[in-house]
Design a protein around this motif. Structure first.
Motif, short mmCIF file in Angstrom:
data_model
loop_
_atom_site.label_atom_id
_atom_site.label_comp_id
_atom_site.label_asym_id
_atom_site.label_seq_id
_atom_site.Cartn_x
_atom_site.Cartn_y
_atom_site.Cartn_z
N CYS A 88 9.25 -1.94 10.41
CA CYS A 88 8.98 -3.12 9.47
C CYS A 88 10.23 -4.08 9.61
O CYS A 88 9.88 -5.30 9.53
CB CYS A 88 9.39 -2.35 7.90
SG CYS A 88 8.17 -1.13 7.68
N CYS A 113 3.32 -5.45 4.13
CA CYS A 113 2.67 -4.39 3.41
C CYS A 113 1.07 -4.47 3.97
O CYS A 113 0.35 -3.44 4.13
CB CYS A 113 2.86 -4.29 2.02
SG CYS A 113 4.44 -4.25 1.67
N HIS A 117 -1.89 -1.68 4.88
CA HIS A 117 -2.46 -1.05 3.88
C HIS A 117 -3.50 -2.00 3.29
O HIS A 117 -4.31 -1.43 2.38
CB HIS A 117 -1.35 -0.95 2.70
CG HIS A 117 -0.54 0.23 3.01
ND1 HIS A 117 -0.78 1.53 3.19
CD2 HIS A 117 0.86 0.13 3.36
CE1 HIS A 117 0.72 2.23 3.47
NE2 HIS A 117 1.37 1.16 3.67
N CYS A 141 4.28 -6.68 -3.44
CA CYS A 141 4.16 -5.26 -3.45
C CYS A 141 5.44 -4.93 -4.05
O CYS A 141 5.31 -3.71 -4.87
CB CYS A 141 3.91 -4.70 -2.06
SG CYS A 141 2.76 -5.43 -1.10
N PRO A 147 10.10 -0.19 -1.02
CA PRO A 147 9.30 -0.05 0.27
C PRO A 147 9.99 1.07 1.16
O PRO A 147 9.29 1.65 1.77
CB PRO A 147 9.86 -1.23 0.96
CG PRO A 147 10.18 -2.50 -0.12
CD PRO A 147 10.63 -1.39 -1.31
#
Lengths: 152, 388, 248
Positions: A88, A113, A117, A141, A147
């Motif tokens: 990430c 994200c 997803h 998110c 996270p």
């Protein structure tokens, strides 16, 4: 016999030119052929070291964890336990080498994200997916999810 | 990406081998073909083609000197090409090129030309003046022995060189076919027939080229054309072309009948992107056309002028057809995806390194060399007769 | 000719100096193992496992590869394909927009089997690409990685033609063939590849087939794996778990 030798003597000349050319070739080849060529196979062994010298951009999990043990602890108990930091946060070798001066930028959460997803029929069925527009209606998110340990 | 239809692996969109690589088998083919025509007279004693013997040798040399240039121009690092001689990789078909080329150039072609022209070279070295005299002096390699016995020895050695030369010419071009035919990843190329097809198409194009050059040279020199010679050359052109066409059809029938996993993709390509270059130009215009013309000349008797025109037409169409064949092999083999799910496009650039302009220059160059060679080593036998 | 002792000594010393210079030169070129380098090529045989059931098509691997190896834009050392297979199995819809460097636009086609297939060099043990290289500029390293010598490659592109998987490309700036090195600079230092490091689901796993402790042995025993285009008999070492027959 003598006459035959005399009358075919001129043929020795192109032969001589050929042999001389061949000799020059062999000498030059011996002089410029790369060192140790063929040591491991039909290639320059120096190529292996040349390729190994390429600098790494991703520092690797172990280096991240050497400092960031707190985040590691948070992550370990959640769904992202097996996601490496740089998956990430991007390549952080420069940061790992000079953490005083090189500070990583925070990832753009909305895009980050969704990349994993956002719902797609091709993704494995058991992988958590949402249609972001319906799911949060534009709220980013990490307003609800942490996270490093994304439970509600 | 523009020009892509269906799915290509992302790295496949761009073609790797360009117009220049089309020229390479075309040019080596002309070399091999011209040499084999020359050897007809020498080894197989076909006396009728004698007027083309020296012309064919010079044609072969002119094209052979140009043959490596398109390759060199295509390389990303031309300055490293000498590595082929330093560390040739035995498992690579391409690594052999340098060696086959040098063998063919020096041991076969230059030697045969030297033996054939030695009496002329020595004569020029003795009669000419100025710089040219020194050029011929150098070409004699320092021996001016023209005794009947030495010439007899030359003739015999020349015969042996030609005998070695025939398999060498086969090797030179058959192996170019192998470069393509051995690529198992590419079903358009991968066939054991490829070297044989390349060889016979090479002979066809080489014979056609010599026929055209012979007629043009005679016209330019305002010398009567030896019709017996022309008839014989045309006959051989017809025979080799029939074999070449049969082999290509055999390949096509086999592919269509077996219809393996690649067939639908390749079939689609032939009916779309290759329709013009393969079906229209190569098969109809460049193969069936000249074959029909040549067949008619074999079956019916025509006046000399008409025969000459028919031969020239057939030869020019042949040269176009064989060029199209090289194009379809090299370019066609890169237009489809190895996933068999899509197609890409090839656009020839003009003034780029691998564009149309250098390609045209490379096709003109052999004719310039040919002209220079003809000036240096006049192939006209009747000329010699009058001078002597 | 007789050689005096002095001559002999002078010759020997010259030889010594030469050897020392050569050794230093080699060391500077990184040829001799740097102090502390414990990597032994003979102890490894690298490959990769790709688990189709875990790939989510995020494109992390493609981006990571590009960042790690400065892959020129528009060319790919690794890429991801999305297959959509209908009843007509011979004509799957396959996409890989820009190699999936930014993932895929979502699709929801009901009644269509769909999945992602990451691709990279198969590091074949009987590689057709190294076979055709005329000069020995591409080769299989003693630890099983197919590499290119950037200072020796001619740029003839025969290897690109010979690869059945489309894994090689012509580097537009370096004018040589280029491809995945399996992050040779990383795996020889104990790191995993950039693509494996960045893969969030573990769909890609670097494996060492010579290491008896590598989980790969258990994996290969417990799963039905396949390589790409097995009919090419290239000895590919990228093993796919649960690969669909429609994949080319």
């Amino acid at each position: 016999m003598n006459r035959f030798l005399r009358d075919s003597g001129h043929l020795a000349r192109p032969a001589l030119v050929l042999v001389a050319g061949l000799a020059v070739f062999l000498v030059v080849r011996g002089a410029v052929i790369p060192k140790n060529f063929g040591k491991y196979g039909h290639y320059r062994p120096a190529a292996l070291d040349l390729i190994r010298q390429h600098p790494a951009a991703f520092a690797g999990q172990d280096q991240c964890l050497a400092c960031h043990d707190e985040q590691a602890k948070t992550r370990a108990s959640g769904k992202h336990a097996h996601v490496a930091c740089e998956a990430c946060h991007g390549p952080q070798a420069p940061h790992a080498a000079d953490f005083v001066n090189v500070k990583p930028a925070l990832p753009d959460v909305a895009a980050l994200c969704a990349r994993c997803h956002e719902n797609d029929a091709a993704k494995p069925k058991n992988f958590p997916q949402v249609v972001t527009a319906e799911h949060s209606g534009g709220v980013v998110c990490n307003t609800c999810h942490q996270p490093h340990n994304p439970h509600l | 990406m523009s020009g892509v239809e269906g799915f290509m692996y992302p790295n496949e969109v761009e073609l790797q081998w360009s117009l220049l690589i089309v020229l390479y088998p075309y040019i080596t083919g002309l070399v091999a073909g011209a040499f084999i025509l020359a050897s007809l007279e020498r080894v197989f004693k076909v006396e009728a083609v004698k007027p083309t013997y020296r012309l064919a040798l010079l044609t072969a040399l002119a094209f052979l000197l140009v043959a490596p240039l398109p390759l060199q121009l295509h390389l990303g690092h031309p300055e490293r090409s000498f590595e082929m001689y330093l560390t040739p990789h035995r498992s690579s078909a391409m690594a052999m090129f340098g060696f086959v080329y040098l063998w063919y150039l020096t041991v076969v072609l230059l030697l045969e030309i030297w033996l054939e022209y030695r009496p002329d070279i020595v004569r020029f070295a003795q009669t000419r003046t100025g710089v040219t005299r020194w050029i011929y002096k150098a070409l004699t390699l320092g021996s001016e022995n023209l005794s009947p016995s030495s010439l007899r020895i030359d003739d015999r050695v020349g015969y042996v060189v030609t005998v070695i030369g025939i398999p060498s010419a086969f090797l030179l071009h058959g192996y170019v076919g192998f470069i393509f035919g051995s690529v198992k990843a590419n079903p358009w190329w991968s066939t054991p027939l490829m070297p044989v097809v390349f060889l016979f198409s090479a002979m066809t194009s080489g014979i056609a080229a010599v026929l055209v050059l012979y007629v043009i040279s005679m016209k330019l020199r305002k010398t009567p054309i030896d019709m017996r010679c022309l008839d014989t050359v045309a006959k051989y052109l017809f025979y080799t072309f029939v074999i070449d066409f049969s082999l290509e059809m055999l390949d096509l029938v086999q592919r269509t009948y077996e219809a393996d996993e690649s067939f639908r993709s390749l079939d689609f390509m032939v009916h779309t992107r290759l329709w013009l270059s393969q079906v229209v130009i190569q098969i109809f215009l460049g193969t069936l056309g000249p074959l029909a013309v040549l067949a008619v000349t074999q079956l019916r008797t025509f006046s000399e002028t008409l025969r000459r025109r028919l031969y020239i037409t057939a030869s020019l169409l042949t040269l176009v057809g064989i060029f199209a064949m090289r194009w379809n092999v090299v370019i066609g083999g890169q237009l489809f995806s190895k996933s068999f799910l899509g197609y890409t496009t090839y656009k020839v650039q003009f003034a780029a390194r691998e564009g149309l302009l250098p390609a045209i220059a490379l096709m003109i160059l052999p004719f310039v060399l040919f002209y220079a060679l003809v000036k240096l080593l006049p192939p006209w036998q009747e000329h010699k007769a009058t001078e002597a | 000719m007789e050689m005096t002792r002095r001559d002999l000594l002078s010759q020997c010393s010259k030889l010594l100096v030469l050897t020392a210079t050569a050794a230093r030169a080699l060391e500077q070129a990184g040829n001799a193992p740097a102090p502390g380098d414990t990597y032994h090529m003979a102890d490894h045989w690298w490959g990769m496992i790709i688990d189709i059931d875990k790939c989510i098509g995020c494109g992390n691997c493609v981006r990571a590869c590009s960042q790690e190896n400065q892959v020129p834009a528009g060319y790919f050392r690794t890429w991801v394909e999305r297959y959509q297979v209908t009843e007509d199995r011979d004509h799957p819809l396959v996409e890989s927009p820009d190699g999936a460097i930014n993932g895929f636009p979502p699709t929801t086609r009901p009644g269509v089997k769909s999945f992602f297939v990451p691709k990279l060099c198969n590091h074949c043990a009987d590689s057709p690409c190294t076979q055709v290289c005329p000069v020995g500029a591409t080769f299989i390293s003693p630890d099983g990685v197919v590499l290119i010598d950037p200072e020796y490659c001619l740029g003839c592109r025969y290897c690109i033609q010979a690869c059945p998987y489309g894994c090689r490309y012509y580097h537009p700036e370096k004018d040589i063939a280029d491809k995945c090195t399996l992050c040779y600079h990383r795996i020889t230092k104990g790191l995993t590849t950039a693509c494996c490091e960045a893969c969030p689901t573990g769909a890609r796993q670097l494996v060492d087939l010579k290491n008896p402790k590598d989980p790969v042995h258990a994996f290969l025993r417990d799963h039905k794996v396949q390589v790409l285009k097995p009919q090419m008999a290239t000895g590919a070492k990228i093993f796919y778990n649960d690969l669909d027959g429609s994949v080319r």
